[in-house]
Design a protein around this motif. Structure first.
Motif, PDB file in Angstrom:
ATOM      1  N   VAL A  38      -7.064  19.126  11.334  1.00 25.53           N
ATOM      2  CA  VAL A  38      -6.086  18.064  11.122  1.00 25.53           C
ATOM      3  C   VAL A  38      -6.222  17.034  11.834  1.00 25.53           C
ATOM      4  O   VAL A  38      -5.998  15.619  11.072  1.00 25.53           O
ATOM      5  N   ASN A  39      -6.503  16.649  13.034  1.00 24.86           N
ATOM      6  CA  ASN A  39      -6.388  15.455  13.680  1.00 24.86           C
ATOM      7  C   ASN A  39      -7.605  14.767  13.247  1.00 24.86           C
ATOM      8  O   ASN A  39      -7.597  13.472  13.054  1.00 24.86           O
ATOM      9  N   ARG A  40      -8.857  15.373  12.937  1.00 26.08           N
ATOM     10  CA  ARG A  40      -9.923  14.879  12.615  1.00 26.08           C
ATOM     11  C   ARG A  40      -9.734  14.182  11.177  1.00 26.08           C
ATOM     12  O   ARG A  40     -10.065  13.116  10.952  1.00 26.08           O
ATOM     13  N   TRP A  41      -9.004  14.897  10.183  1.00 29.19           N
ATOM     14  CA  TRP A  41      -8.964  14.366   9.013  1.00 29.19           C
ATOM     15  C   TRP A  41      -7.746  13.293   9.227  1.00 29.19           C
ATOM     16  O   TRP A  41      -7.963  12.232   8.378  1.00 29.19           O
ATOM     17  N   LEU A  42      -6.967  13.149   9.658  1.00 27.98           N
ATOM     18  CA  LEU A  42      -5.806  12.105   9.994  1.00 27.98           C
ATOM     19  C   LEU A  42      -6.887  10.935  10.534  1.00 27.98           C
ATOM     20  O   LEU A  42      -6.483   9.944  10.040  1.00 27.98           O
ATOM     21  N   TYR A  54       0.739  -1.377  -0.037  1.00 27.32           N
ATOM     22  CA  TYR A  54       0.145   0.087  -0.045  1.00 27.32           C
ATOM     23  C   TYR A  54       0.724   1.215   0.096  1.00 27.32           C
ATOM     24  O   TYR A  54       1.889   1.381   0.826  1.00 27.32           O
ATOM     25  N   ARG A  55       0.423   2.028  -0.774  1.00 31.83           N
ATOM     26  CA  ARG A  55       1.134   3.541  -0.955  1.00 31.83           C
ATOM     27  C   ARG A  55       0.132   4.418  -0.819  1.00 31.83           C
ATOM     28  O   ARG A  55      -0.750   4.440  -1.327  1.00 31.83           O
ATOM     29  N   THR A  56       0.445   5.429   0.020  1.00 28.08           N
ATOM     30  CA  THR A  56      -0.446   6.711  -0.177  1.00 28.08           C
ATOM     31  C   THR A  56      -0.637   7.204  -1.182  1.00 28.08           C
ATOM     32  O   THR A  56       0.458   7.803  -1.888  1.00 28.08           O
ATOM     33  N   PRO A  57      -1.759   7.450  -1.690  1.00 27.25           N
ATOM     34  CA  PRO A  57      -1.951   8.145  -2.992  1.00 27.25           C
ATOM     35  C   PRO A  57      -1.470   9.795  -2.859  1.00 27.25           C
ATOM     36  O   PRO A  57      -1.402  10.261  -2.040  1.00 27.25           O
ATOM     37  N   LYS A  58      -0.875  10.201  -4.051  1.00 29.33           N
ATOM     38  CA  LYS A  58      -0.408  11.768  -4.195  1.00 29.33           C
ATOM     39  C   LYS A  58      -1.568  12.473  -3.729  1.00 29.33           C
ATOM     40  O   LYS A  58      -1.318  13.585  -3.069  1.00 29.33           O
ATOM     41  N   PHE A 115      -3.474  16.492   2.607  1.00 31.92           N
ATOM     42  CA  PHE A 115      -2.842  16.587   3.939  1.00 31.92           C
ATOM     43  C   PHE A 115      -2.255  17.849   4.041  1.00 31.92           C
ATOM     44  O   PHE A 115      -2.507  18.511   4.803  1.00 31.92           O
ATOM     45  N   TRP A 116      -1.458  18.240   3.126  1.00 30.37           N
ATOM     46  CA  TRP A 116      -0.875  19.646   3.049  1.00 30.37           C
ATOM     47  C   TRP A 116      -1.615  20.724   2.977  1.00 30.37           C
ATOM     48  O   TRP A 116      -1.442  21.894   3.671  1.00 30.37           O
ATOM     49  N   TYR A 117      -2.667  20.529   2.310  1.00 31.19           N
ATOM     50  CA  TYR A 117      -3.729  21.563   2.192  1.00 31.19           C
ATOM     51  C   TYR A 117      -4.306  21.723   3.658  1.00 31.19           C
ATOM     52  O   TYR A 117      -4.602  22.990   4.053  1.00 31.19           O
ATOM     53  N   VAL A 118      -4.735  20.587   4.287  1.00 28.40           N
ATOM     54  CA  VAL A 118      -5.402  20.554   5.540  1.00 28.40           C
ATOM     55  C   VAL A 118      -4.273  20.986   6.784  1.00 28.40           C
ATOM     56  O   VAL A 118      -4.739  21.933   7.741  1.00 28.40           O
ATOM     57  N   VAL A 119      -3.145  20.909   6.588  1.00 29.86           N
ATOM     58  CA  VAL A 119      -2.045  21.468   7.427  1.00 29.86           C
ATOM     59  C   VAL A 119      -2.110  22.888   7.445  1.00 29.86           C
ATOM     60  O   VAL A 119      -1.934  23.583   8.475  1.00 29.86           O
ATOM     61  N   ARG A 120      -1.977  23.427   6.244  1.00 27.10           N
ATOM     62  CA  ARG A 120      -2.194  24.998   5.865  1.00 27.10           C
ATOM     63  C   ARG A 120      -3.407  25.489   6.669  1.00 27.10           C
ATOM     64  O   ARG A 120      -3.153  26.704   6.704  1.00 27.10           O
ATOM     65  N   HIS A 172      -8.233   9.012   7.916  1.00 32.27           N
ATOM     66  CA  HIS A 172      -7.287   8.253   6.959  1.00 32.27           C
ATOM     67  C   HIS A 172      -6.427   7.473   7.639  1.00 32.27           C
ATOM     68  O   HIS A 172      -5.171   7.791   7.641  1.00 32.27           O
ATOM     69  N   PRO A 173      -7.083   6.489   8.374  1.00 28.22           N
ATOM     70  CA  PRO A 173      -5.963   5.659   9.190  1.00 28.22           C
ATOM     71  C   PRO A 173      -5.032   4.880   8.478  1.00 28.22           C
ATOM     72  O   PRO A 173      -3.652   4.690   8.962  1.00 28.22           O
ATOM     73  N   SER A 174      -5.182   4.545   7.315  1.00 23.93           N
ATOM     74  CA  SER A 174      -4.290   3.882   6.487  1.00 23.93           C
ATOM     75  C   SER A 174      -2.925   4.706   6.179  1.00 23.93           C
ATOM     76  O   SER A 174      -1.796   4.142   5.888  1.00 23.93           O
ATOM     77  N   ASP A 175      -3.439   5.983   6.071  1.00 23.48           N
ATOM     78  CA  ASP A 175      -2.020   6.850   5.733  1.00 23.48           C
ATOM     79  C   ASP A 175      -1.454   7.774   6.898  1.00 23.48           C
ATOM     80  O   ASP A 175      -0.621   8.489   6.704  1.00 23.48           O
ATOM     81  N   LYS A 176      -2.170   7.653   8.158  1.00 28.31           N
ATOM     82  CA  LYS A 176      -1.868   8.859   9.026  1.00 28.31           C
ATOM     83  C   LYS A 176      -0.278   8.549   9.535  1.00 28.31           C
ATOM     84  O   LYS A 176       0.370   9.703   9.568  1.00 28.31           O
ATOM     85  N   ALA A 177       0.191   7.436   9.612  1.00 26.42           N
ATOM     86  CA  ALA A 177       1.701   7.036  10.267  1.00 26.42           C
ATOM     87  C   ALA A 177       2.640   7.731   9.006  1.00 26.42           C
ATOM     88  O   ALA A 177       3.320   8.371   9.344  1.00 26.42           O
ATOM     89  N   PHE A 178       2.210   7.333   7.704  1.00 27.26           N
ATOM     90  CA  PHE A 178       3.120   7.884   6.674  1.00 27.26           C
ATOM     91  C   PHE A 178       2.888   9.501   6.704  1.00 27.26           C
ATOM     92  O   PHE A 178       4.193  10.072   6.398  1.00 27.26           O
ATOM     93  N   LEU A 179       1.790  10.062   6.815  1.00 24.21           N
ATOM     94  CA  LEU A 179       1.608  11.470   6.606  1.00 24.21           C
ATOM     95  C   LEU A 179       2.342  12.194   7.864  1.00 24.21           C
ATOM     96  O   LEU A 179       3.035  13.168   7.842  1.00 24.21           O
ATOM     97  N   LEU A 180       2.355  11.685   9.087  1.00 24.28           N
ATOM     98  CA  LEU A 180       2.832  12.174  10.361  1.00 24.28           C
ATOM     99  C   LEU A 180       4.406  12.106  10.178  1.00 24.28           C
ATOM    100  O   LEU A 180       5.064  13.295  10.474  1.00 24.28           O
TER     101      LEU A 180
END
Length: 65
Positions: free
Chosen positions: A37-41, A15-19, A25-30, A44-52
């Motif tokens: 941000v926490n709710r959005w993450l 599994y790879r987090t889609p671009k 994610f970067w939009y939400v961070v901004r 997206h439980p499959s992507d959370k660790a990678f994004l953090l």
């Protein structure tokens, strides 16, 4: 008499987090809204660790002299 032939298991796909998810994610961070941000993450439980990890790497780069 030979036994039944078995089909090999298909290869597991890594599994790879889609671009698009990374970009979102970067939009939400901004938004600078920690609750959002926490709710959005959490959504997206499959992507959370990678994004953090991406976020932490970027923070380290900004702090480097």
């Amino acid at each position: 008499m030979a036994g039944p032939t078995r089909k090999p298991f298909p290869e597991r796909r890594i599994y790879r987090t889609p671009k698009a998810t990374v970009d979102a994610f970067w939009y939400v961070v901004r938004t600078y809204n920690d609750e959002y941000v926490n709710r959005w993450l959490d959504e997206h439980p499959s992507d959370k660790a990678f994004l953090l990890d991406l976020y932490r790497q970027r923070q380290k780069q900004r702090r480097a002299p």
